[in-house]
Structure formats: structure tokens, C-alpha cells
Design a protein around this motif. Structure first.
Motif, PDB file in Angstrom:
ATOM      1  N   LEU A  72      71.690 -42.595  29.696  1.00  0.00           N
ATOM      2  CA  LEU A  72      72.347 -41.538  30.447  1.00  0.00           C
ATOM      3  C   LEU A  72      72.830 -40.542  29.404  1.00  0.00           C
ATOM      4  N   ILE A  73      72.458 -39.270  29.576  1.00  0.00           N
ATOM      5  CA  ILE A  73      72.744 -38.285  28.540  1.00  0.00           C
ATOM      6  C   ILE A  73      73.405 -37.058  29.146  1.00  0.00           C
ATOM      7  N   LYS A 109      77.634 -36.125  36.985  1.00  0.00           N
ATOM      8  CA  LYS A 109      78.019 -37.337  36.254  1.00  0.00           C
ATOM      9  C   LYS A 109      78.111 -38.502  37.239  1.00  0.00           C
ATOM     10  N   PRO A 110      77.519 -39.645  36.922  1.00  0.00           N
ATOM     11  CA  PRO A 110      77.633 -40.802  37.816  1.00  0.00           C
ATOM     12  C   PRO A 110      79.085 -41.231  38.004  1.00  0.00           C
ATOM     13  N   SER A 129      74.959 -30.541  31.543  1.00  0.00           N
ATOM     14  CA  SER A 129      74.254 -31.228  32.622  1.00  0.00           C
ATOM     15  C   SER A 129      73.914 -32.642  32.178  1.00  0.00           C
ATOM     16  N   TRP A 130      73.441 -33.446  33.128  1.00  0.00           N
ATOM     17  CA  TRP A 130      73.167 -34.858  32.904  1.00  0.00           C
ATOM     18  C   TRP A 130      71.700 -35.156  33.159  1.00  0.00           C
ATOM     19  N   ARG A 156      76.948 -36.440  24.928  1.00  0.00           N
ATOM     20  CA  ARG A 156      77.327 -37.832  25.181  1.00  0.00           C
ATOM     21  C   ARG A 156      76.063 -38.618  25.489  1.00  0.00           C
ATOM     22  N   LEU A 157      75.993 -39.829  24.925  1.00  0.00           N
ATOM     23  CA  LEU A 157      74.823 -40.669  25.127  1.00  0.00           C
ATOM     24  C   LEU A 157      75.283 -42.088  25.429  1.00  0.00           C
TER      25      LEU A 157
END
Length: 184
Positions: A72-73, A109-110, A129-130, A156-157
């Protein structure tokens, strides 16, 4: 000795090893299970699923290129169809071509994702964005380099899956041990 696999949710800024001479957080601060060794690594700046095992053959199998890894990035900028297509076709990264087996944009974002401490840097005039990305390689900082190669710097990773093993509901710093299936 039974063959076991340890699933660990590595927090941000934790080393993927059991010791450090620079006094940084490392696996030894979270895991007190003798005989387990990391099967692959996760960057100091990355979070999420790591697998550790007490069997060298399992370690080699899990770290190998046959094992799919999903991430998830959160990126700087808006993920567009052209970015996903480039990632699927393959992008030049250092001296090799890296290709995503799967790449998709997420609307937001989840809900399950925890807050990162410290939070990511935010620029008022640049959107984020994701996306989800799956690869079967695992070279140093590969996902970050792939994303940067298409013009989307990673903020973010979080690795969410390695082969059949998923992060699930584990919170940062938590781990669980499972029996390794003999038919892998």
C-alpha cells in the motif's frame, strides 16, 4: 524442531535486523523468539509485514522471486492510468527493469490503516494519492524507485502481503507465530 513462520508488523523507523550499533530501534526491541531470522527485509522508512522463520529453506523460499509481495503506497501527486500502465510494463531502475504484477489506484486511504508516527510531510499545494502494487522481485528500495521513475515520489509505504501471508489486523509492533505448511 517444528518449522514456524513469524509474521511481524514492522513499525516505521525500525531496522529489519536484531542489532544496531547506532542505537536505533530494531527487531530485538519487539521480538524475543530465539532462532528466528528475517526472510527478506523491509526498509527502515517502510512499515508493515515482515516474515521471520526458524528454517533456512523457508527463509530462502520466502525471500525468493517466486513469492509475490504487495504494498500500500501513498504518493505525492495523483496516480493516473498512464502511471499504472508504466509500472505494469516495467520501468528502468538502476541497472534492471522492475515490473509490477498488479497496480491499481485506491480512492482513499484504507480505513484499517493506523496513523504513522511521525506523520508524513504534507505540502499544501501538492495532492497525495494511494495505490496498491504487487511485485515478485525484492531489490533494495525497489518499490520506492519504481514509483519515483514514473513521477510519483513515495510518502508512505506499507507492505500488506507476502505470498499467502497477510498483515491482517496486526498493529505496528505486534507479531504472531504460525506453523509453516509443509506443502509450500
Amino acid at each position: 524442531m517444528s518449522q514456524n513462520i513469524l509474521l511481524f508488523n514492522k513499525p516505521y523507523h525500525v531496522l529489519s535486523q536484531f542489532t544496531d550499533t547506532a542505537s536505533r530501534q530494531h527487531l530485538g526491541h519487539y521480538i524475543n523468539e530465539p532462532g528466528f531470522y528475517a526472510a527478506g527485509r523491509l526498509d527502515y522508512d517502510s512499515e508493515g509485514l515482515m516474515l521471520l522463520t526458524n528454517d533456512g529453506k523457508i527463509q530462502h523460499h520466502v525471500a525468493g522471486s517466486d513469492t509475490h509481495k504487495s504494498y500500500l503506497i501513498q504518493v505525492e501527486g495523483r496516480v493516473q492510468a498512464k502511471h499504472l500502465q508504466q509500472l505494469r510494463q516495467g520501468v528502468k531502475v538502476k541497472d534492471y527493469v522492475a515490473r509490477a504484477l498488479h497496480a491499481e489506484t485506491l480512492a482513499k486511504k484504507p480505513a484499517w490503516l493506523w496513523k504513522r508516527n511521525p506523520p508524513i510531510r504534507v505540502r499544501q499545494n501538492i495532492p497525495t494519492s494511494w495505490m496498491m502494487l504487487t511485485i515478485n522481485q525484492g531489490k533494495n528500495r525497489q518499490v520506492r524507485r519504481m514509483s519515483a521513475a514514473v513521477g510519483l515520489p513515495v510518502l508512505r509505504l506499507v507492505r500488506t502481503q507476502i505470498g499467502p501471508y497477510e498483515l491482517g489486523q496486526m498493529q505496528p509492533g505486534e507479531y504472531k507465530i504460525e506453523k509453516y505448511p509443509s506443502k509450500q
